[in-house]
Design an enzyme around this catalytic site. Structure first.
Site, PDB file in Angstrom:
ATOM      1  CB  ALA A 164      60.205  50.430  37.847  1.00 10.67           C
ATOM      2  CG  PHE A 166      62.625  41.754  35.972  1.00 12.37           C
ATOM      3  CD1 PHE A 166      62.531  40.656  36.819  1.00 12.37           C
ATOM      4  CD2 PHE A 166      63.837  41.985  35.331  1.00 12.37           C
ATOM      5  CE1 PHE A 166      63.622  39.812  37.022  1.00 12.37           C
ATOM      6  CE2 PHE A 166      64.927  41.156  35.526  1.00 12.37           C
ATOM      7  CZ  PHE A 166      64.821  40.069  36.377  1.00 12.37           C
ATOM      8  CE  LYS A 190      59.218  51.670  30.748  1.00  8.88           C
ATOM      9  NZ  LYS A 190      58.791  50.262  30.859  1.00  8.88           N
ATOM     10  CD  GLU A 193      59.417  46.131  29.284  1.00 12.19           C
ATOM     11  OE1 GLU A 193      59.426  46.985  30.190  1.00 12.19           O
ATOM     12  OE2 GLU A 193      60.414  45.893  28.567  1.00 12.19           O
ATOM     13  NE  ARG A 194      61.793  42.026  31.545  1.00  7.60           N
ATOM     14  CZ  ARG A 194      63.072  41.774  31.377  1.00  7.60           C
ATOM     15  NH1 ARG A 194      63.448  40.611  30.879  1.00  7.60           N
ATOM     16  NH2 ARG A 194      63.981  42.644  31.726  1.00  7.60           N
ATOM     17  CB  SER A 243      70.304  46.746  32.360  1.00  7.10           C
ATOM     18  OG  SER A 243      69.689  47.493  31.321  1.00  7.10           O
ATOM     19  CB  CYS A 298      70.869  45.502  41.954  1.00  7.82           C
ATOM     20  SG  CYS A 298      70.211  46.283  43.420  1.00  7.82           S
ATOM     21  CD  GLU A 398      73.815  43.110  36.584  1.00  6.46           C
ATOM     22  OE1 GLU A 398      73.448  43.764  35.591  1.00  6.46           O
ATOM     23  OE2 GLU A 398      73.373  43.303  37.726  1.00  6.46           O
TER      24      GLU A 398
HETATM   25  P1  NAD Z   1      66.225  46.715  32.131  1.00  9.17           P
HETATM   26  O1  NAD Z   1      67.256  47.783  31.983  1.00  9.17           O
HETATM   27  O2  NAD Z   1      66.096  45.717  31.041  1.00  9.17           O
HETATM   28  O3  NAD Z   1      64.769  47.408  32.281  1.00  9.17           O
HETATM   29  C1  NAD Z   1      64.569  48.489  33.178  1.00  9.17           C
HETATM   30  C2  NAD Z   1      63.603  49.489  32.531  1.00  9.17           C
HETATM   31  O4  NAD Z   1      64.232  50.077  31.390  1.00  9.17           O
HETATM   32  C3  NAD Z   1      62.307  48.836  32.054  1.00  9.17           C
HETATM   33  O5  NAD Z   1      61.223  49.671  32.413  1.00  9.17           O
HETATM   34  C4  NAD Z   1      62.484  48.732  30.544  1.00  9.17           C
HETATM   35  O6  NAD Z   1      61.282  48.907  29.844  1.00  9.17           O
HETATM   36  C5  NAD Z   1      63.470  49.839  30.200  1.00  9.17           C
HETATM   37  N1  NAD Z   1      64.430  49.445  29.157  1.00  9.17           N
HETATM   38  C6  NAD Z   1      64.969  48.215  28.955  1.00  9.17           C
HETATM   39  N2  NAD Z   1      65.861  48.243  27.957  1.00  9.17           N
HETATM   40  C7  NAD Z   1      65.903  49.507  27.515  1.00  9.17           C
HETATM   41  C8  NAD Z   1      66.656  50.171  26.509  1.00  9.17           C
HETATM   42  N3  NAD Z   1      67.535  49.526  25.748  1.00  9.17           N
HETATM   43  N4  NAD Z   1      66.465  51.493  26.340  1.00  9.17           N
HETATM   44  C9  NAD Z   1      65.585  52.165  27.098  1.00  9.17           C
HETATM   45  N5  NAD Z   1      64.839  51.579  28.066  1.00  9.17           N
HETATM   46  C10 NAD Z   1      64.988  50.278  28.292  1.00  9.17           C
HETATM   47  O7  NAD Z   1      66.465  46.026  33.539  1.00  9.17           O
HETATM   48  P2  NAD Z   1      65.741  44.732  34.134  1.00  9.17           P
HETATM   49  O8  NAD Z   1      66.186  43.532  33.370  1.00  9.17           O
HETATM   50  O9  NAD Z   1      64.299  44.996  34.263  1.00  9.17           O
HETATM   51  O10 NAD Z   1      66.375  44.688  35.610  1.00  9.17           O
HETATM   52  C11 NAD Z   1      67.604  44.076  35.912  1.00  9.17           C
HETATM   53  C12 NAD Z   1      68.739  45.063  35.965  1.00  9.17           C
HETATM   54  O11 NAD Z   1      68.433  46.091  36.904  1.00  9.17           O
HETATM   55  C13 NAD Z   1      70.056  44.442  36.450  1.00  9.17           C
HETATM   56  O12 NAD Z   1      71.099  44.981  35.691  1.00  9.17           O
HETATM   57  C14 NAD Z   1      70.145  44.889  37.902  1.00  9.17           C
HETATM   58  O13 NAD Z   1      71.452  44.934  38.419  1.00  9.17           O
HETATM   59  C15 NAD Z   1      69.534  46.242  37.815  1.00  9.17           C
HETATM   60  N6  NAD Z   1      69.016  46.679  39.104  1.00  9.17           N
HETATM   61  C16 NAD Z   1      69.700  47.656  39.758  1.00  9.17           C
HETATM   62  C17 NAD Z   1      69.270  48.092  40.988  1.00  9.17           C
HETATM   63  C18 NAD Z   1      70.010  49.163  41.726  1.00  9.17           C
HETATM   64  O14 NAD Z   1      69.429  49.767  42.633  1.00  9.17           O
HETATM   65  N7  NAD Z   1      71.268  49.433  41.385  1.00  9.17           N
HETATM   66  C19 NAD Z   1      68.119  47.528  41.575  1.00  9.17           C
HETATM   67  C20 NAD Z   1      67.436  46.536  40.870  1.00  9.17           C
HETATM   68  C21 NAD Z   1      67.895  46.120  39.634  1.00  9.17           C
END
Ligand code: NAD
Length: 515
Positions: A164, A166, A190, A193-194, A243, A298, A398
């Site tokens: 998931a 943040f 999982k 972590e934030r 992301s 998002c 984005e």
């Molecule tokens: P993030 O990708 O940084 O983190 C999401 C999850 O992936 C976390 O649990 C994190 O631990 C893990 N993660 C982070 N970087 C990783 C990597 N390089 N390799 C493997 N795992 C990794 O996203 P965020 O900053 O927590 O959330 C914001 C993003 O989520 C924005 O891009 C937003 O558009 C998107 N989002 C999309 C939707 C949707 O339904 N389309 C909904 C909410 C948020």
């Protein structure tokens, strides 16, 4: 002792027997029905984004702990998938009520952790999961041929996992494990972590609803935890939201290992404003959808496309954005809260500057906003950049912050071409009073979720969240009918019950198709 005091100052949790001492709250793992302290030597700080004070710590679970969590899911799968569907339904009926009864408590925890993020708790997906007795129906076709009937069962697939983001600490985990578990799967989650505390509260409430130990396990961490989930052979499906960088990686690594993956990712949502739109309604909707939750949704409308005469509305748009109040999320009357981290603030500021450097016009600059009493917070005020072109970095990336880009179009056709040329397909909106215009837009635009005079068209769970193109990877979307499809597999049974006198007397070498 002085050693203990020095470790506490460094905020290292110390274990003495079964007790753990720390100057900060530590986030537990949830393994086999117990909230347990991690043995990890690696911990991450959790910050209050309005002050950047460290408020709690979260472990990077060890390989042994992650293995114990998935083993627990595997062990409990047999009995959980065999539990009657009515019993599973009853647990989730109790769960949705417990969530509603505890929303205020949940919000307090979220407020402590992630000030002013969008706080929707959304029990709706859990309510929807309670319809599982209808949602999981199979199909039947009697008398396929003489004495022969065909029917399908919809069955769970095994251990499923969720990863998931943040920005919706309660709602997005609730898109994942309730749908997976009500279908009879066990679940490894999982959280981000934030903001992990909210998920722990959701787990406690599920336990209170009577779910058996081991059916939901929770691990914490970053890349190692993600790789563990992508690689572990016992895990059959992964739901990811976050992301593009992480989502594409998880989709590829998980798929390569033979898992189903659904990956909801980033966005660049356009709000097309036609000159015949209701001006008052449109400007208010646009400002709310661009700057609410500091743009960390998002489905935020981060890009306005002003068509024809609507271009003259720009000054009023700026005035309304200027009037929004920036503050910590627990302050009364706040409109725009902080960004999640100093890195996020730095990214947003860099993208604003890139717009200026590449020739756009900064009509409202939120970079130097000062929030009295919260000078160290990750605040950026509402920002509006006009004269943006599709080639600019701020349009291609984005931003995920309180920044509204403004582009112009001569006609509806131009606007549609622009939206369809952008790689993302999460959401869009059109503001118009003309039905034919709205219909043309909804039919021709290649985006998964479209609002007509509605800025954030997130579908309720009897439908599915249907982001498309670069905003989604996979075949079946989250929740709704597609969510059930994702978390189940079909078994098809063809049976023939012949009367005694119709028994086949010689070997039947042909395919029994007609008769
Ligand atoms: P993030 O990708 O940084 O983190 C999401 C999850 O992936 C976390 O649990 C994190 O631990 C893990 N993660 C982070 N970087 C990783 C990597 N390089 N390799 C493997 N795992 C990794 O996203 P965020 O900053 O927590 O959330 C914001 C993003 O989520 C924005 O891009 C937003 O558009 C998107 N989002 C999309 C939707 C949707 O339904 N389309 C909904 C909410 C948020």
């Amino acid at each position: 002792s002085s050693v203990v005091r020095s470790l506490l100052r460094k905020r290292v949790p110390i274990k003495v027997g079964r007790m753990c001492y720390s100057s900060l709250q530590t986030t537990k793992l949830f393994i086999d029905g117990k909230f347990v302290e991690s043995n990890s030597s690696e911990w991450l700080d959790i910050h209050n984004p309005a002050t950047n004070e460290v408020i709690a710590r979260v472990p990077k679970a060890t390989q042994d702990e992650m293995q114990a969590a998935v083993d627990s899911c595997s062990r409990s799968y047999h009995s959980w998938s065999d539990t009657s569907i009515l019993a599973r339904q009853q647990i989730f009926l109790r769960y949705q009520q417990i969530i509603k009864d505890n929303i205020v408590r949940g919000l307090c925890i979220i407020l402590n952790q992630s000030l002013s993020l969008y706080l929707m708790v959304s029990p709706e997906v859990v309510e929807h999961a309670c319809s599982i007795t209808s949602l999981m129906l199979g199909e039947t076709l009697p008398s396929l041929t003489k004495d022969m009937d065909i029917y399908t069962y919809r069955l769970p697939i095994g251990v499923c996992a969720g990863i998931a983001p943040f920005n919706f600490p309660a709602m997005i985990p609730l898109w994942m494990f309730p749908m997976g578990m009500v279908c009879g799967n066990t679940y490894l989650l999982k959280p981000s972590e934030r903001v992990p505390a909210c998920t722990m509260l959701l787990a406690k409430m599920l336990q209170d609803a009577g779910v058996p130990d081991g059916t939901l396990n929770i691990i914490h961490g970053q890349h190692d935890a993600v790789n563990f989930i992508c690689d572990h052979p016992a895990i059959k499906a992964i739901s990811f939201v976050g992301s593009n960088k992480a989502g594409e990686y998880i989709y590829e690594r998980g798929s390569k290992n033979g898992k189903r993956v659904q990956s909801n990712m980033g966005a660049k949502n356009h709000g097309v404003v036609m000159p015949d739109a209701n001006k008052e309604n449109t400007l208010n909707q646009l400002v709310g959808a661009a700057f609410g939750a500091a743009g960390q949704r998002c489905m935020a409308l981060s890009t306005a496309v002003l068509v024809g005469e609507a271009r003259s509305w720009l000054p009023q748009l700026v005035e309304r954005a200027k009037a929004l109040r920036v503050n910590a999320g627990d302050q009364a009357g706040v409109d725009v809260g902080p960004l999640i981290s100093p890195q996020a603030k730095e990214r947003v500021n860099r993208l604003i500057q890139s717009g200026v450097d590449e020739g756009a016009k900064l009509l409202l600059d939120g970079r130097n906003v000062r929030v009295v009493g919260h000078e160290n917070g990750n605040f950026v005020g509402p920002t509006i950049i006009s004269n943006v072109t599709p080639q600019m970095t701020c349009y291609r990336e984005e931003i995920f912050g309180p920044v509204l880009l403004v582009l112009e179009a001569e006609s509806l056709d131009d606007a549609i071409r622009l939206v369809n040329s952008n790689p993302y397909g999460n959401g869009t909106a059109i503001f118009t009073t003309n039905g034919a215009t709205a219909r043309k837009y909804t039919h021709e635009v290649d985006v998964g979720q479209i609002g007509v005079n509605i800025p954030i068209p997130v579908p309720l769970p009897m439908f599915s969240f249907t982001g498309s193109r670069a905003s989604f990877r996979g075949d079946t979307n989250f929740y709704g009918k597609q969510g059930i499809q994702f978390y189940t597999q079909i078994k098809t049974v063809i049976s023939q019950w012949k009367a005694e006198d119709a028994t086949v007397k010689t070997p039947a070498v042909s395919m029994p198709t007609m008769g």
